[in-house]
Structure formats: structure tokens, C-alpha cells
Write an enzyme that holds these catalytic residues in place. Structure first.
Site, short mmCIF file in Angstrom:
data_model
loop_
_atom_site.label_atom_id
_atom_site.label_comp_id
_atom_site.label_asym_id
_atom_site.label_seq_id
_atom_site.Cartn_x
_atom_site.Cartn_y
_atom_site.Cartn_z
N SER A 1 0.80 -1.21 -0.04
CA SER A 1 -0.06 0.07 -0.25
C SER A 1 0.87 1.30 -0.13
O SER A 1 0.52 2.39 -0.57
CB SER A 1 -0.95 0.12 1.23
OG SER A 1 -1.83 -1.10 0.85
N HIS B 1 3.57 -0.21 12.90
CA HIS B 1 3.96 -0.05 11.42
C HIS B 1 2.46 0.49 10.58
O HIS B 1 2.47 0.99 9.62
CB HIS B 1 4.29 -1.49 10.91
CG HIS B 1 5.15 -1.36 9.49
ND1 HIS B 1 6.58 -1.21 9.66
CD2 HIS B 1 4.70 -1.42 8.20
CE1 HIS B 1 6.98 -1.29 8.33
NE2 HIS B 1 5.95 -1.33 7.38
C1 DLZ Z 1 5.23 -3.87 5.39
C2 DLZ Z 1 4.25 -4.00 5.30
C3 DLZ Z 1 3.22 -4.62 6.45
C4 DLZ Z 1 3.93 -5.04 7.85
N1 DLZ Z 1 2.00 -4.75 6.35
C5 DLZ Z 1 1.30 -4.28 5.26
C6 DLZ Z 1 0.08 -4.41 4.97
O1 DLZ Z 1 -0.87 -4.88 6.03
N2 DLZ Z 1 -0.65 -3.78 3.72
C7 DLZ Z 1 0.18 -3.47 2.86
O2 DLZ Z 1 -0.59 -3.07 1.73
N3 DLZ Z 1 1.40 -3.46 2.96
C8 DLZ Z 1 2.04 -3.84 4.07
N4 DLZ Z 1 3.35 -3.79 4.26
C9 DLZ Z 1 4.21 -3.25 2.98
C10 DLZ Z 1 4.36 -1.97 2.95
O3 DLZ Z 1 3.25 -1.25 2.29
C11 DLZ Z 1 5.39 -1.55 1.63
O4 DLZ Z 1 5.30 -2.23 0.54
C12 DLZ Z 1 6.75 -1.91 2.29
O5 DLZ Z 1 6.98 -1.27 3.61
C13 DLZ Z 1 7.94 -1.33 1.32
O6 DLZ Z 1 7.79 -0.02 1.10
#
Ligand code: DLZ
Length: 161
Positions: A65, A97
Site C-alpha cells: 500500500s 507499522h
Molecule cells: C511491510 C508491510 C506490512 C507490515 N503490512 C502491510 C499491510 O498490511 N498492507 C500493505 O499493503 N502493505 C504492508 N506492508 C508493505 C508496505 O506497504 C510497503 O510495501 C513496504 O514497507 C515497502 O515500502
């Protein structure tokens, strides 16, 4: 604000303009793809229901996201779209986070709207658990993708009149 009182797939189709000459960008985050792909499918189906052609729906994927802002900006600058739908799903974990991703992504998408080149629709689910995500991606509360598609069509129409 509570979705509990609002079914995301219920809308009055008579209030939705024709999308036959509209071009859409859909940016889909691959994190929690079980939910984000369902939203993307619902958005595409709804756009087509209102006359959009497959040629006029560009779908691109980003890892998570947090990358939706870059993905949406890329669409605006490079893909001649009339609106962008940003689709993601963040689910709360054990660390802060969740808050940073939700805050950063929301802020970035808001800034693109303030820039005002084309409307950017907010398809980011920010859920406390899987059940909340399920309910909003084809479960008992409908599908957020449908709501986003209708919003995109209405915002393009808004910008044209
Ligand atoms: C790292 C991460 C985490 C812990 N959780 C989600 C989530 O629940 N939904 C989501 O879309 N993305 C998550 N990410 C990834 C981050 O959005 C992003 O891709 C990374 O931090 C790399 O920039």
C-alpha cells in the site's frame, strides 16, 4: 462514517453517468492480495457495467500500500487516465507499522488530489483484523471496489461539468 450502516456495493445506478468515454487507472497493492484482488475485480466489473471498455481500464500492481502513491502518480503522469483508483489493504499488526503506512499513504493520495490533475479515489482498507477486510471485499458489507468504481466515474463527470 461506520460502514456497518452502509453496504459498499449498494448504490443508485440511475445516478451514475456513462463511463463509455472515460479512461481509468487502477493501482493494486499485492500485500493482502486475497482482499485487494477482490476489490480490483469488483471495480473493473462495475466500471464495465457502466460502459467502460477494457481498453480504457489500465491495471498496474505495486508491492504494498505504501507504493500506491507512487503508482497513482505514475498513472497520472504517464497513462492519460481521467481518474485513478488506488487499492490496498492494511491490516493492523503488533507494531506501529500499520499507523505509519496508513498515515503516509493517505497523506500521499490526498496530496495528489490537492494537486488536482485527475481525481484519485481512496480504495485503501485500514482494518483491525482479517474479518473486517473480508466483510468489505465481497462479504456482508459488500465490496469496496464497487464503491471506488462508482466514485471514480462520478468524479470524472464532476471534473467535466
Ligand atoms: C511491510 C508491510 C506490512 C507490515 N503490512 C502491510 C499491510 O498490511 N498492507 C500493505 O499493503 N502493505 C504492508 N506492508 C508493505 C508496505 O506497504 C510497503 O510495501 C513496504 O514497507 C515497502 O515500502
Amino acid at each position: 462514517m461506520a460502514t456497518a450502516y452502509h453496504h459498499l456495493s449498494d448504490y443508485d445506478a440511475s445516478t451514475v453517468p456513462s463511463a463509455h468515454d472515460m479512461r481509468f487507472g487502477i493501482v493494486v497493492a499485492d500485500w493482502n492480495d486475497r482482499f485487494t484482488y477482490s476489490m480490483a475485480d469488483a471495480a473493473i466489473e462495475t466500471l464495465k457495467t457502466h460502459g467502460a471498455t477494457a481498453d480504457n481500464i489500465l491495471v498496474k500492481h505495486v508491492p504494498g500500500s505504501f507504493e500506491l502513491v507512487y503508482g497513482a502518480k505514475w498513472m497520472i503522469d504517464n497513462a492519460q487516465v481521467d481518474a485513478v483508483i488506488a487499492i490496498g489493504c492494511v491490516i493492523r499488526g503488533d507494531t506501529p507499522h500499520f499507523d505509519y503506512i496508513c498515515q503516509g499513504t493517505t497523506q500521499g493520495l490526498t496530496e495528489l488530489n490537492v494537486e488536482g490533475k485527475v481525481p484519485v479515489v481512496y480504495g485503501l482498507l485500514t482494518c483491525n483484523n482479517m474479518e473486517q477486510a473480508e466483510a468489505r471485499t465481497g462479504g456482508i458489507l459488500g465490496n469496496k471496489g464497487t464503491e471506488c468504481a462508482v466514485t471514480a466515474i462520478k468524479m470524472i463527470d464532476y471534473a467535466r461539468h
